[in-house]
Design an enzyme around this catalytic site. Structure first.
Site, short mmCIF file in Angstrom:
data_model
loop_
_atom_site.label_atom_id
_atom_site.label_comp_id
_atom_site.label_asym_id
_atom_site.label_seq_id
_atom_site.Cartn_x
_atom_site.Cartn_y
_atom_site.Cartn_z
N ASP A 86 32.09 28.33 31.21
CA ASP A 86 32.88 27.11 31.28
C ASP A 86 34.20 27.32 30.55
O ASP A 86 34.22 27.96 29.49
CB ASP A 86 32.10 25.95 30.64
CG ASP A 86 32.69 24.60 30.96
OD1 ASP A 86 33.79 24.30 30.44
OD2 ASP A 86 32.08 23.85 31.72
N ILE A 87 35.29 26.83 31.10
CA ILE A 87 36.60 27.02 30.47
C ILE A 87 36.80 26.12 29.26
O ILE A 87 37.72 26.33 28.48
CB ILE A 87 37.77 26.84 31.47
CG1 ILE A 87 37.80 25.43 32.03
CG2 ILE A 87 37.73 27.89 32.56
CD1 ILE A 87 39.06 25.10 32.80
N ASN A 127 25.03 16.90 36.20
CA ASN A 127 25.68 15.59 36.22
C ASN A 127 25.86 15.20 37.68
O ASN A 127 26.32 16.00 38.48
CB ASN A 127 27.04 15.65 35.54
CG ASN A 127 26.93 15.97 34.06
OD1 ASN A 127 26.00 15.55 33.40
ND2 ASN A 127 27.87 16.73 33.55
N GLY A 148 29.69 11.79 34.50
CA GLY A 148 30.55 12.85 33.98
C GLY A 148 30.82 13.98 34.95
O GLY A 148 31.44 14.97 34.57
N HIS A 181 26.34 21.81 40.56
CA HIS A 181 26.36 22.83 39.52
C HIS A 181 25.49 22.43 38.35
O HIS A 181 25.33 21.26 38.05
CB HIS A 181 27.79 23.12 39.04
CG HIS A 181 28.52 21.96 38.48
ND1 HIS A 181 29.05 20.95 39.27
CD2 HIS A 181 28.84 21.63 37.21
CE1 HIS A 181 29.67 20.06 38.51
NE2 HIS A 181 29.54 20.45 37.25
N HIS A 192 24.92 23.03 34.25
CA HIS A 192 25.46 23.50 32.98
C HIS A 192 24.29 24.09 32.18
O HIS A 192 23.26 23.43 32.04
CB HIS A 192 26.03 22.33 32.16
CG HIS A 192 27.20 21.66 32.77
ND1 HIS A 192 28.48 21.89 32.34
CD2 HIS A 192 27.29 20.74 33.76
CE1 HIS A 192 29.32 21.14 33.05
NE2 HIS A 192 28.62 20.44 33.92
#
Length: 119
Positions: A35-36, A92, A98, A105, A107
């Site tokens: 994650d950026i 999410n 969010g 995807h 997380h």
């Protein structure tokens, strides 16, 4: 919801290689990348290569690929050595929860205490 790449989707562009990402794992059906804006020492996104807007639509249309995403999430946790201390897998769904990129995807978060409820 056909699974076809979407021209305006950030994650579809990562899958195609048009946008760079720090990829940590890739299979025939998934890509996992850092994650950026990480929220934990380990914060990796695991996405299906096929485009579906959220986890529910992915699971309904492609249950095997949904399982692949979960399997890869566990492999990411093992690779980052957070599988022994604990990690969280989060999907999410919808902007109210969010979700900001409407490509399914997961997380994968770990490497620090993750209290419940989150926030």
């Amino acid at each position: 919801m056909t699974g076809e790449p979407q021209a305006d989707c950030l994650f579809c562009k990562i899958v195609s290689g048009d946008i760079p990402a720090t990829v940590v794992r890739e299979t025939d059906t998934t890509v996992a990348f850092r994650d950026i804006s990480p929220q934990a020492p380990t914060h990796v996104l695991v996405i299906p290569k096929a485009h579906y807007p959220d986890a529910g639509s992915l699971a309904a249309a492609e249950p095997q690929i949904a399982a692949d995403v979960l399997r890869e999430a566990a492999a990411v946790a093992a690779g980052d050595k957070v599988d022994g201390t604990g990690y969280r897998i989060i999907f999410n769904t919808g902007s109210g929860a969010g979700q900001t990129v409407f490509h399914a995807h997961a997380h994968v978060l770990g490497g620090r205490g993750l209290n419940w409820p989150p926030g």
